[in-house]
Design a protein around this motif. Structure first.
Motif, PDB file in Angstrom:
ATOM      1  N   HIS A  45      49.062  47.413  34.535  1.00  0.00           N
ATOM      2  CA  HIS A  45      49.131  48.527  35.285  1.00  0.00           C
ATOM      3  C   HIS A  45      50.187  49.441  34.898  1.00  0.00           C
ATOM      4  CE1 HIS A  45      46.648  47.380  38.847  1.00  0.00           C
ATOM      5  NE2 HIS A  45      47.320  46.308  39.127  1.00  0.00           N
TER       6      HIS A  45
ATOM      7  N   GLY B  50      45.818  39.278  41.958  1.00  0.00           N
ATOM      8  CA  GLY B  50      45.836  40.853  42.035  1.00  0.00           C
ATOM      9  C   GLY B  50      47.092  41.393  42.320  1.00  0.00           C
ATOM     10  N   THR B  51      48.138  40.714  41.998  1.00  0.00           N
ATOM     11  CA  THR B  51      49.327  41.355  42.233  1.00  0.00           C
ATOM     12  C   THR B  51      50.552  40.768  41.086  1.00  0.00           C
ATOM     13  OG1 THR B  51      51.001  42.266  43.637  1.00  0.00           O
ATOM     14  CG2 THR B  51      50.590  39.951  44.042  1.00  0.00           C
TER      15      THR B  51
ATOM     16  N   ALA C 125      39.501  35.078  43.356  1.00  0.00           N
ATOM     17  CA  ALA C 125      40.592  35.843  43.721  1.00  0.00           C
ATOM     18  C   ALA C 125      40.911  35.908  45.474  1.00  0.00           C
ATOM     19  CB  ALA C 125      40.045  37.425  43.496  1.00  0.00           C
TER      20      ALA C 125
ATOM     21  N   SER D 137      52.356  45.591  42.924  1.00  0.00           N
ATOM     22  CA  SER D 137      51.578  45.883  41.439  1.00  0.00           C
ATOM     23  C   SER D 137      51.396  47.383  41.370  1.00  0.00           C
ATOM     24  CB  SER D 137      50.324  45.150  41.437  1.00  0.00           C
ATOM     25  OG  SER D 137      49.609  45.858  42.335  1.00  0.00           O
TER      26      SER D 137
ATOM     27  N   VAL E 284      49.946  41.311  34.776  1.00  0.00           N
ATOM     28  CA  VAL E 284      49.465  42.092  35.648  1.00  0.00           C
ATOM     29  C   VAL E 284      50.363  43.305  35.592  1.00  0.00           C
ATOM     30  CG1 VAL E 284      49.085  42.580  38.142  1.00  0.00           C
ATOM     31  CG2 VAL E 284      48.526  40.296  37.142  1.00  0.00           C
TER      32      VAL E 284
ATOM     33  N   LYS F 143      43.763  48.702  41.832  1.00  0.00           N
ATOM     34  CA  LYS F 143      43.647  47.420  41.533  1.00  0.00           C
ATOM     35  C   LYS F 143      42.792  47.230  40.115  1.00  0.00           C
ATOM     36  CE  LYS F 143      45.715  45.494  44.921  1.00  0.00           C
ATOM     37  NZ  LYS F 143      47.193  44.663  44.694  1.00  0.00           N
TER      38      LYS F 143
ATOM     39  N   THR G 291      37.613  43.199  42.064  1.00  0.00           N
ATOM     40  CA  THR G 291      37.261  41.824  41.346  1.00  0.00           C
ATOM     41  C   THR G 291      35.899  41.626  41.322  1.00  0.00           C
ATOM     42  OG1 THR G 291      39.325  41.024  41.674  1.00  0.00           O
ATOM     43  CG2 THR G 291      37.616  39.422  41.222  1.00  0.00           C
TER      44      THR G 291
ATOM     45  N   ASN H 124      44.178  46.246  36.455  1.00  0.00           N
ATOM     46  CA  ASN H 124      44.447  44.715  36.203  1.00  0.00           C
ATOM     47  C   ASN H 124      43.245  43.810  36.086  1.00  0.00           C
ATOM     48  OD1 ASN H 124      45.769  42.054  36.601  1.00  0.00           O
ATOM     49  ND2 ASN H 124      45.210  42.398  38.644  1.00  0.00           N
ATOM     50  N   VAL H 125      42.238  44.439  37.117  1.00  0.00           N
ATOM     51  CA  VAL H 125      41.047  43.487  37.232  1.00  0.00           C
ATOM     52  C   VAL H 125      40.117  43.521  35.919  1.00  0.00           C
ATOM     53  CG1 VAL H 125      38.816  43.242  38.436  1.00  0.00           C
ATOM     54  CG2 VAL H 125      40.754  43.470  39.603  1.00  0.00           C
TER      55      VAL H 125
ATOM     56  N   THR I 266      42.328  38.412  48.611  1.00  0.00           N
ATOM     57  CA  THR I 266      42.445  39.820  48.944  1.00  0.00           C
ATOM     58  C   THR I 266      43.016  39.991  50.242  1.00  0.00           C
ATOM     59  OG1 THR I 266      41.446  41.964  48.441  1.00  0.00           O
ATOM     60  CG2 THR I 266      40.225  40.167  49.874  1.00  0.00           C
TER      61      THR I 266
ATOM     62  N   HIS J  74      41.506  44.546  46.078  1.00  0.00           N
ATOM     63  CA  HIS J  74      41.660  43.949  44.905  1.00  0.00           C
ATOM     64  C   HIS J  74      40.245  42.949  44.943  1.00  0.00           C
ATOM     65  CE1 HIS J  74      42.612  41.171  41.794  1.00  0.00           C
ATOM     66  NE2 HIS J  74      42.662  40.030  42.464  1.00  0.00           N
TER      67      HIS J  74
END
Lengths: 408, 266
Positions: free
Chosen positions: A217, A201-202, A120, A247, A213, A99, A131, A102-103, A122, A127
């Motif tokens: 990744h 997060g995805t 965010a 993700s 995203v 995670k 974050t 991306n964060v 989760t 995630h």
């Protein structure tokens, strides 16, 4: 080896408005369109800005610990029909999962947009922890929405987020899991969009989230592809990953899309079994519909109401999936299979005992899938599995499942 | 295409007043209960009702409407029940549009829904999470079945988006008074008048309704001073707790508001 690269894939998706074939797009209130346009613009600028890329790559190397290694797991492979399994070790990243890739990218974009506040959602908390970590690092205010059910089964991660200075808000509406956490985050965003970035997060949500995203990744697959070529002199026969929102799977799949010899296989949470109705196997059992801003496969009833899902893994317990996975399914480039709670927990224990690696229960779905896939591919096959996270957060669940503590 | 709601706004215009539009979800507290409540809104003085489709993931709704939608879904309300509620309103001579998140319509079939809604006597659809950019099939179906297409604009809408959204809209343009979710508020946001002013430039002749946050006659009067319609939702859901008499009383109070334009605040 690290960092975001221009998307050179011949698949030519998404289009300028975020459509992967018929999937994706923006099914959101008009109030959010300006923020989504701004995000698209800032992201597009940033990815071709050498300063941004250098900053992100520096963090990925020095803070996250990239590149993550690949690990050959021969004792686990003995259970895989003669195929050799190689793990991509995203579990070794700082904060314990993929995670963070991306964060960090989105947190830097938040700074670039001049927004002081991040929200965010989760599920498992991975995630949310990532974050909260990036916000601590960059001095951003952080609010994490988490379904009340998940705050209970992932209590350790709630504590971690609070330690990192984030506010964790338990969501008590609907099924009180990830889906409802996203609803609540969207409501916050609509209200506070001028000051707030929604750090999704995805690879789901409205454009540009699925493509942005994914790009953050892609480093997983770019590294893994080069590492496999360097160590084995060839590409793997198949790449396996678990799929909730999708993700980690898209991150490792994407750089292999133009390698036709490489099978891409995603493993979804089948919970108690797809036949029982208590599952989260969206691509396997769902039909196209809108949820959280995009058209994609969706677990829904005949009236278009989202169905409540079940999985032992909070991170896979989600009725939607990223639109690019729907596209890859329909085009046949990737395939998606269900893995039950029991199969995942067996693999969780097997990997722990044969290799000394305790995986996240999410990632254990990919390991379980790889065992059956290895048997199908046969001796000599080379199988790359994305070990997307580590299992510290899941010890409580494992204690209950395996009855590990002695009775008082 | 002539707007189905054209005659309503012409009549209100002739009376030099704004229209009053009330929202309640179908199936709340029961399907028949919602029929009675919606009828009470019309009896109390609403010019048009929005029949809401309860949905599992209402991201633009605050706690009041969320709770009502959840209760309606627990009671087993189906999309066909929403159509039957519209049908009874229309049969009794009332005007109704449907307010719905898009997935239930997508699942039902966009053309089939438009056909069945038109057959039930519905006049149009308000689409909180469908923007014209993604609405090709709906624009075609609405035209074919002669339904109004009511899109939303927000204080964050750029001038360019006000123009393109207004161009796709038929019936009235739904202006969100503030950035946020549905729910009654004490003060009408000052962004509402500014948004309506901007939208007028890009939507000449198109009626503009203002929703989000209105709950009493004074606020209704304030909104009526700059908008063509005052839209009230959460306050009606709360009033529904007191049954048809509560809903009728609120509609009557609001109806005096839209007939008494307040002076602009200094």
């Amino acid at each position: 080896m690290v960092g975001i690269q221009p998307v050179e894939s011949s698949t030519a998706v998404p289009d300028a408005r975020g459509h992967f074939g018929r999937y994706g797009g923006r099914f959101v209130p008009e109030a959010l369109i300006k923020a989504l346009d701004q995000l698209t613009e800032v992201y597009t600028e940033a990815r071709s800005d050498p300063e941004f890329t250098a900053r992100l790559n520096g963090l990925l190397a020095d803070y996250t610990g990239r590149p993550s290694p690949i690990t050959e797991v021969p004792r686990l492979s003995e259970h895989a029909g003669g195929a050799l399994i190689v793990l991509k070790r995203e579990d070794l990243n700082h904060t314990g999962s993929h995670k963070i890739n991306n964060v960090l990218g989105q947190a830097l974009l938040t700074q670039r947009m001049g927004k002081p506040r991040v929200i965010a959602e989760t599920g498992a908390g991975q995630h949310g922890v990532a974050t909260a970590t990036a916000c601590a690092l960059l001095g951003l205010q952080c609010v994490v929405y988490m379904g009340e059910v998940d705050t209970e089964r992932q209590a350790l991660n709630v504590a971690r987020m609070r330690l990192l200075g984030a506010e964790v808000i338990p969501v008590k509406t609907g099924s009180r899991t990830l889906k409802d956490a996203i609803n609540e985050a969207l409501r916050d965003w609509v209200t506070n969009v001028d000051t707030t970035h929604y750090l999704l997060g995805t690879v789901a949500g409205p454009h540009p989230f699925p493509v942005m995203v994914r790009d953050f990744h892609r480093v997983i697959g770019l590294e893994a592809r080069a590492q496999m070529l360097a160590r084995y002199g060839r590409l793997p026969d198949a790449v396996a990953a678990c799929v909730g929102g999708g993700s980690n799977a898209i991150g490792i799949f994407h750089p292999f899309i133009d390698d036709p010899s490489v099978r891409l296989v995603g493993f979804e949470a089948a919970g108690d079994g797809v036949d029982t109705g208590r599952h989260a196997a969206t691509l396997f059992a769902g039909e196209p519909g809108m949820l959280h801003g995009a058209l994609s496969y969706l677990l829904q009833d005949s009236d278009g109401q989202t169905i409540e899902t079940h999985s032992i893994s909070a991170g896979l317990d989600y009725p939607g999936v990223g639109p690019e996975h729907s596209w890859l399914k329909d085009t046949g480039r990737a395939e998606y299979r269900p893995i039950t709670d029991a199969q995942a927990m067996d693999a969780f224990q097997l990997l722990s005992r044969t290799e000394g690696i305790i995986p996240a229960i999410e990632s254990a779905h990919a390991v379980a899938g790889a065992l059956t896939l290895g048997a199908e591919l046969g001796p000599g096959a080379l199988l790359l599995v994305n070990l997307s996270g580590r299992g510290d957060k899941d010890v409580d669940t494992a204690v209950k499942w395996f009855d590990l503590l002695e009775d008082k | 295409m002539t707007a189905r709601l054209g005659p309503l706004f012409e009549a209100c215009g002739a009376q030099h007043r704004a229209a009053l539009i009330g929202y309640l979800p179908a199936g709340y507290p029961t399907v028949d209960g919602s029929r009675a409540l919606l009828q009470a809104m019309l009896d109390g003085g609403c010019d048009l009702v929005e029949v809401g489709v309860p949905y599992s993931d209402p991201v633009l709704d605050g706690p009041t409407i969320q709770a009502a939608a959840e209760a309606a879904l627990r009671g087993g309300v189906r999309l066909r029940d929403v159509l039957s509620v519209v049908e009874s309103i229309a049969a009794a001579g009332g005007r109704a549009v449907v307010m719905t998140y898009w997935n239930p319509v997508h699942r039902y079939g966009v053309d089939a829904f438009a056909r069945d809604l038109a057959a039930a006597g519905g006049l149009g659809v308000i689409t909180p999470d469908l923007i014209p950019d993604e609405a090709q099939d709906w624009l075609i179906a609405a035209q074919k079945h002669d339904l109004d297409r009511i899109f939303l604009v927000a204080p964050s809408s750029t001038d360019q988006r006000l123009a393109s959204t207004a161009a796709a809209t038929c019936g009235f343009l739904y202006a969100s008074s503030l950035m946020g979710v549905t729910g009654a508020r004490d003060v009408v946001s000052s962004t509402a008048a500014e948004l309506v002013g901007r939208a007028r430039e890009y939507a000449p002749g198109l009626p503009i309704g203002v929703g989000l946050g209105v709950r009493n006659s004074a606020q209704a009067a304030e909104v009526a001073s700059f908008a063509d319609a005052v839209i009230v939702g959460s306050a009606f859901v709360t009033a529904a707790g007191a049954g048809t008499s509560g809903v009728r009383a609120l509609a009557a109070d609001l109806a005096t508001g839209v007939r008494r334009p307040a002076p602009q605040p200094a």
